[in-house]
Scaffold this active site. Structure first.
Site, short mmCIF file in Angstrom:
data_model
loop_
_atom_site.label_atom_id
_atom_site.label_comp_id
_atom_site.label_asym_id
_atom_site.label_seq_id
_atom_site.Cartn_x
_atom_site.Cartn_y
_atom_site.Cartn_z
N GLY A 105 -7.13 2.35 4.31
CA GLY A 105 -5.83 1.93 4.82
C GLY A 105 -4.68 2.17 3.84
N ARG A 108 -0.62 1.07 -0.50
CA ARG A 108 0.69 0.96 -1.15
C ARG A 108 1.74 1.78 -0.42
NH1 ARG A 108 0.63 5.06 -6.08
NH2 ARG A 108 -1.11 6.37 -5.49
N LYS A 127 6.31 4.70 -0.26
CA LYS A 127 5.10 4.66 -1.08
C LYS A 127 5.42 3.95 -2.39
CE LYS A 127 1.39 7.53 -2.98
NZ LYS A 127 0.83 8.89 -3.08
N ARG A 197 8.66 8.98 2.07
CA ARG A 197 8.06 10.18 2.63
C ARG A 197 8.39 10.27 4.12
NH1 ARG A 197 1.89 9.91 0.41
NH2 ARG A 197 1.70 8.24 1.93
N ARG A 204 -4.29 10.43 10.01
CA ARG A 204 -5.32 11.10 9.21
C ARG A 204 -6.64 11.09 9.96
NH1 ARG A 204 -3.58 9.52 3.62
NH2 ARG A 204 -1.52 8.59 3.85
N ASP A 275 -9.72 10.72 4.24
CA ASP A 275 -8.54 9.90 4.45
C ASP A 275 -7.27 10.60 3.96
OD1 ASP A 275 -10.06 9.17 1.94
OD2 ASP A 275 -8.14 8.25 1.46
N ASN A 276 -7.43 11.75 3.31
CA ASN A 276 -6.28 12.53 2.88
C ASN A 276 -6.12 13.81 3.69
OD1 ASN A 276 -5.61 10.70 0.86
ND2 ASN A 276 -6.82 11.75 -0.69
N ASP A 285 -0.46 13.37 0.73
CA ASP A 285 -0.87 12.62 -0.46
C ASP A 285 -0.98 13.50 -1.70
OD1 ASP A 285 -0.84 10.24 0.81
OD2 ASP A 285 -3.00 10.03 1.00
#
Length: 535
Positions: A105, A108, A127, A197, A204, A275-276, A285
């Site tokens: 998840g 940050r 971020k 961002r 994702r 997850d990226n 990321d």
């Protein structure tokens, strides 16, 4: 200044159409049956916008003159929420370095909402804006060094023509953040920062993987339907039985295209966990990334991956395929014929990557009229030459474009004449052995002969190569120079890098120093070569 002028046009479809976490307390926890948790950014003490993308300011419909820099800083540090903002952190899982990690998840990152500006929809995300239910043991903050790197690289990649998320702003927070940069027990305080961002979506692979792992088929279907309807409407109706396969095939194609672009410019992501991986085929990321400087396909910029080298430059295409296989597994509850998912990985991804990668590799050396066997051998020989001696990849291809064959009898050239244009691309040209020089010169002779068959002038070939091969890339040592200057109160290098990276294919004589290969002092300096995930 009127408060009414400080507005953005928000339409938060993700929050509106999908299930949220009913618990509102911002505490670390496992979240079930929800795609997001509502959470407020944690205020910072003294936000100051250091740099921003003028293009993204315009595309998001921000009137910076009316807002003023102070308000801009307050908003994009999370200190001030605008009407229509509905901050959330999203829930996803992922495979990290090959192993299922469970719930991850936005630990940050906090999405402020979706801005509709003209025909575009942009999700904007802070971020480093504080903890969320997904922060685990982290504090939800980001330090200046990693934030500078993310901001600069996001915009540099866009200018390079690589599919990527964007960066709107970099804001210093005025706070100090405790970090153990080398994971060696020597934590120290560093200045904090927040990057805003922007992307059409930050969805994702992991957003779908967590729901599949939780066996929540209903919410998995709703999320897939939302993704297709909102971001892939050209594929057709979600009521079509085959829509999920069509969608997966498109994700495969976009992923292949992204990896080809990474290869073209020499980019190494460093943390290709599922997850990226973006379902939109965007680079997402920017952590311990790097550029292939001394050409070595086994190189990774990530200290965590130094032993395994799972995500090295040469493994990225294979790892993307592995990640797509994991993503396919998460979609099996929605697809009747799961074998077609497997076929898509080999076909839509594998075949597309192979074809487009070869086209790209040939364009990099100025060849478009393909001769299959001859060109395969030429590319194989090129790879061997690049590995013979320490060769700067970016400089090599730019220097290769300088070779002239139009008025030259190739066979009459001496070894020194043939190799002269490339001298600057080698890290230690004086140390190249006679044997290696002979092999490189031999390949160059074959290459020059092949160019004469292209029926293209030297000027035409140079233009083709220079629009394919950048002169300026966001080398780690350049980012480190900007970081160190900023630590001493000097913002000049940060702004200069931002400017030069807007036109990475142009010569830009006044910025020639930013095109130089990695200096000797940077080889083992922290932040200049390999980096950790700590930020």
């Amino acid at each position: 200044m009127s408060e009414n002028s400080i507005t953005m046009n928000f339409d938060n479809s993700f929050v509106r159409e999908l299930t949220g976490d009913p618990e509102l307390e911002n505490r670390r926890r496992q979240v079930m049956g929800a795609c997001y948790s509502r959470v407020q950014p944690t205020p910072v003490s003294n936000p100051k916008a250091l740099i921003w993308s003028d293009e993204m300011v315009q595309r998001l419909g921000i009137d910076l003159e009316s807002w003023g820099l102070e308000t801009f800083s307050q908003v994009f540090s999370g200190n001030q929420l605008l009407p229509g903002m509905d901050p959330v952190a999203t829930c996803y899982g992922g495979y990290q370095f090959g192993s299922w990690a469970g719930q991850l998840g936005d630990g940050r990152a906090i999405s402020l909402g979706e801005v509709v500006a003209g025909a575009e929809r942009w999700e904007i995300q802070l971020k480093g804006s504080g903890p969320t239910p997904y922060s685990r043991m982290g504090d939800g903050r980001a330090v200046m060094r990693s934030s500078i790197r993310e901001f600069l690289c996001s915009e540099a990649m866009h200018a390079l023509g690589v599919p990527t998320t964007r960066a709107l702003s970099l804001v210093a927070t005025g706070d100090q953040i405790l970090r153990d940069m080398f994971y060696d027990g020597n934590a120290a305080y560093e200045p904090g920062a927040i990057v805003c961002r922007a992307a059409p979506s930050f969805l994702r692979f992991g957003h779908f993987e967590i729901l599949s792992a939780q066996k929540d088929k209903a919410l998995l279907k709703r999320l897939a339907d939302y993704a297709i309807s909102t971001h892939f409407p050209e594929l057709g109706s979600v009521d079509d039985e085959g829509i999920y396969l069509k969608w997966f095939q498109e994700v495969c194609r976009r992923t292949a295209d992204m990896i080809v672009h990474w290869t073209r410019v020499g980019f190494v992501h460093g943390v290709m966990n599922t997850d990226n991986m973006s379902v939109l085929g965007l680079t997402i990321d920017y952590g311990p990334y790097g550029w292939l400087e001394a050409y070595d396909t086994s190189w990774t910029p990530n200290t965590t991956d130094a032993g395994q080298r799972r995500y090295s430059f040469g493994n990225q295409a294979q790892m993307a395929m592995w990640n797509l296989a994991r993503f396919a597994e998460s979609l099996t509850p929605l697809v009747t014929d799961t074998k077609k998912l497997e076929e898509a990985i080999l076909g839509e991804y594998g075949d597309r990557f192979t074809t487009t990668h070869k086209e790209m590799a040939l364009r990099k050396i100025g060849i478009t009229n393909v001769r299959e066997e001859e060109d395969d051998a030429l590319l194989e020989g090129l790879g061997k030459c690049l590995r013979l001696v320490q060769t700067d990849m970016t400089l090599f291809y730019r220097r290769l474009a300088e070779i002239k064959v139009g008025q030259v009898e190739v066979q009459s050239l001496t070894e020194a004449d043939i190799m002269k244009p490339l001298e600057d691309a080698w890290y230690q040209p004086e140390g190249i052995s006679a044997e290696h020089r002979k092999k490189i010169a031999g390949w160059l002779q074959r290459y020059m002969k092949r160019l004469t068959e292209e029926k293209r002038t030297d000027a035409e070939r140079k233009a083709l190569m220079n629009e394919t091969n950048p002169k300026y890339v966001m080398r780690n040592y350049l980012a480190q120079l900007a970081i160190e200057k900023l630590e001493n109160g000097d913002e000049s290098v940060l702004h200069e890098l931002m400017e030069v990276m807007k036109r990475p294919y142009d010569e830009q004589p006044s910025f020639e120093r930013f095109a130089e290969k990695m200096p000797e002092w940077a080889r083992h300096k922290a932040g200049c070569s390999m980096l950790s995930c700590s930020s």
